[in-house]
Scaffold this motif. Sequence first.
Motif, mmCIF file in Angstrom:
data_model
loop_
_atom_site.group_PDB
_atom_site.id
_atom_site.type_symbol
_atom_site.label_atom_id
_atom_site.label_comp_id
_atom_site.label_asym_id
_atom_site.label_seq_id
_atom_site.Cartn_x
_atom_site.Cartn_y
_atom_site.Cartn_z
ATOM 1 N N PHE A 154 -12.799 -7.839 -0.368
ATOM 2 C CA PHE A 154 -12.413 -7.136 0.847
ATOM 3 C C PHE A 154 -13.547 -6.203 1.282
ATOM 4 C CE2 PHE A 154 -7.765 -7.895 0.615
ATOM 5 C CZ PHE A 154 -7.651 -8.313 -0.701
ATOM 6 N N TYR B 198 -13.632 -2.625 3.664
ATOM 7 C CA TYR B 198 -12.901 -1.613 4.403
ATOM 8 C C TYR B 198 -13.907 -0.649 5.023
ATOM 9 C CZ TYR B 198 -8.261 -2.660 2.437
ATOM 10 O OH TYR B 198 -7.054 -3.256 2.103
ATOM 11 N N ARG C 115 -10.885 -10.073 4.475
ATOM 12 C CA ARG C 115 -10.505 -10.549 3.152
ATOM 13 C C ARG C 115 -11.097 -11.955 2.998
ATOM 14 N NH1 ARG C 115 -5.308 -10.486 4.018
ATOM 15 N NH2 ARG C 115 -5.473 -12.426 5.177
ATOM 16 N N TYR D 213 -1.568 -7.150 -6.902
ATOM 17 C CA TYR D 213 -2.932 -6.915 -7.369
ATOM 18 C C TYR D 213 -3.307 -5.478 -7.076
ATOM 19 C CZ TYR D 213 -4.468 -7.011 -2.507
ATOM 20 O OH TYR D 213 -4.633 -6.728 -1.181
ATOM 21 N N ASN E 259 4.893 -3.216 -2.419
ATOM 22 C CA ASN E 259 3.903 -2.526 -3.258
ATOM 23 C C ASN E 259 3.431 -1.232 -2.607
ATOM 24 O OD1 ASN E 259 2.114 -5.613 -4.132
ATOM 25 N ND2 ASN E 259 4.121 -4.879 -4.762
ATOM 26 N N PHE F 156 0.694 2.246 -3.578
ATOM 27 C CA PHE F 156 -0.395 2.653 -4.467
ATOM 28 C C PHE F 156 -0.819 4.087 -4.163
ATOM 29 C CE2 PHE F 156 -1.461 -1.776 -5.608
ATOM 30 C CZ PHE F 156 -0.911 -2.469 -4.542
ATOM 31 N N TYR G 279 -4.358 6.294 -4.813
ATOM 32 C CA TYR G 279 -5.758 6.331 -5.238
ATOM 33 C C TYR G 279 -6.287 7.754 -5.060
ATOM 34 C CZ TYR G 279 -5.892 1.195 -4.493
ATOM 35 O OH TYR G 279 -5.665 -0.160 -4.529
ATOM 36 N N PHE H 281 0.649 2.742 -9.378
ATOM 37 C CA PHE H 281 1.179 1.878 -8.338
ATOM 38 C C PHE H 281 2.631 1.558 -8.632
ATOM 39 C CE2 PHE H 281 1.476 -2.283 -10.369
ATOM 40 C CZ PHE H 281 0.668 -2.123 -11.480
ATOM 41 N N LEU I 298 -5.417 9.067 -1.476
ATOM 42 C CA LEU I 298 -5.077 8.046 -0.482
ATOM 43 C C LEU I 298 -3.915 7.205 -0.985
ATOM 44 C CD1 LEU I 298 -8.736 7.146 0.260
ATOM 45 C CD2 LEU I 298 -7.146 7.786 2.033
ATOM 46 N N ARG J 127 1.499 -2.476 0.635
ATOM 47 C CA ARG J 127 1.168 -3.884 0.791
ATOM 48 C C ARG J 127 2.428 -4.716 0.665
ATOM 49 N NH1 ARG J 127 0.571 -7.655 -3.216
ATOM 50 N NH2 ARG J 127 -0.487 -9.557 -2.541
ATOM 51 N N GLU K 4 4.309 -8.194 -0.408
ATOM 52 C CA GLU K 4 4.134 -9.320 -1.318
ATOM 53 C C GLU K 4 4.526 -10.637 -0.662
ATOM 54 O OE1 GLU K 4 5.857 -9.130 -5.131
ATOM 55 O OE2 GLU K 4 4.692 -7.400 -5.793
ATOM 56 N N SER L 220 -3.534 -16.664 1.933
ATOM 57 C CA SER L 220 -2.811 -15.530 2.495
ATOM 58 C C SER L 220 -2.558 -14.502 1.397
ATOM 59 C CB SER L 220 -1.476 -16.022 3.094
ATOM 60 O OG SER L 220 -0.742 -14.936 3.603
ATOM 61 N N TYR L 221 -3.462 -13.617 1.223
ATOM 62 C CA TYR L 221 -3.394 -12.632 0.151
ATOM 63 C C TYR L 221 -3.464 -11.280 0.811
ATOM 64 C CZ TYR L 221 -3.805 -11.743 -4.853
ATOM 65 O OH TYR L 221 -3.560 -11.406 -6.133
ATOM 66 N N ASN L 222 -2.311 -10.709 0.975
ATOM 67 C CA ASN L 222 -2.187 -9.600 1.901
ATOM 68 C C ASN L 222 -3.021 -8.382 1.544
ATOM 69 O OD1 ASN L 222 -0.303 -11.272 3.093
ATOM 70 N ND2 ASN L 222 1.399 -10.330 1.997
ATOM 71 N N GLU L 223 -3.581 -7.794 2.572
ATOM 72 C CA GLU L 223 -4.394 -6.614 2.362
ATOM 73 C C GLU L 223 -3.531 -5.379 2.170
ATOM 74 O OE1 GLU L 223 -4.081 -8.283 5.119
ATOM 75 O OE2 GLU L 223 -4.079 -6.993 6.898
ATOM 76 N N GLN L 224 -4.144 -4.341 1.657
ATOM 77 C CA GLN L 224 -3.478 -3.056 1.524
ATOM 78 C C GLN L 224 -3.749 -2.233 2.780
ATOM 79 O OE1 GLN L 224 -4.415 -1.085 -2.201
ATOM 80 N NE2 GLN L 224 -4.099 -2.950 -3.374
ATOM 81 N N PHE L 225 -2.730 -1.523 3.225
ATOM 82 C CA PHE L 225 -2.856 -0.631 4.373
ATOM 83 C C PHE L 225 -2.849 0.802 3.857
ATOM 84 C CE2 PHE L 225 -2.398 -3.587 7.860
ATOM 85 C CZ PHE L 225 -1.783 -4.674 7.250
ATOM 86 N N PHE L 226 -3.781 1.575 4.358
ATOM 87 C CA PHE L 226 -3.974 2.920 3.832
ATOM 88 C C PHE L 226 -3.475 3.997 4.791
ATOM 89 C CE2 PHE L 226 -6.468 2.560 -0.050
ATOM 90 C CZ PHE L 226 -6.807 1.224 -0.031
ATOM 91 N N GLY L 227 -3.046 5.097 4.213
ATOM 92 C CA GLY L 227 -2.728 6.283 4.976
ATOM 93 C C GLY L 227 -3.981 7.083 5.273
#
Lengths: 118, 119
Positions: free
Chosen positions: A35, A37, A50, A104, B31, B33, B35, B48, B90, B94, B96, B104-111
């Motif tokens: 990825f 960002y 991605r 993951y 999901n 997380f 960080y 997580f 942070l 995400r 699942e 199609s492997y979903n990305e993480q969305f951040f605050g």
Amino acid sequence: AQKVTQAQTEISVVEKEDVTLDCVYETRDTTYYLFWYKQPPSGELVFLIRRNSFDEQNEISGRYSWNFQKSTSSFNFTITASQVVDSAVYFCALSEALRMDSSYKLIFGSGTRLLVRP
Amino acid sequence: DVKVTQSSRYLVKRTGEKVFLECVQDMDHENMFWYRQDPGLGLRLIYFSYDVKMKEKGDIPEGYSVSREKKERFSLILESASTNQTSMYLCASRSEKTSGDSSSYNEQFFGPGTRLTVL
């Protein structure tokens, strides 16, 4: 162990120059995802791209392009004709499976700060 | 649009205080997380959660705990804040759910992050 290395701590370019951000990764997984960002001064990480380990085709999105090479374990990011708004910290990240399903976590590089000067 | 919000952008606490950082997502993601981001180290995973009431330690869980009582909310708790916990925190979420496509492997969305200073 999984690892992502972004050797360039900071890059400074003049507007309209092309710039490449390097990313080298280490993994023992045969299936993995990479990825990029962007983190602008506001702080929120913005997803850019991605790429899965089975797809080595390069990708272009407007002024952005990505070069994925498994042979050298690299996933480099190029901005063509850079603009001041591209100034940000850019992170490369590698997926690491958490469970037997699709959960993951991300292993991040230390980031590259890009400064585009007018 | 996916929205991940964090309760505070900036927080200043004293050593020994109990600190709560809240994260809320509005997309029914499984999901979530936490960080922390430090200069030269990138982002490192603290904890997580892959579902409600489920939590797992990340790479640097020491000094932290988490709570996920509702699907949309994931809290990070510093039981007794210390100066070495001064950092940017942070939250991410995400889904699942996939379309079945292997790519199609979903990305993480951040605050937006919470910059915590412990004095």
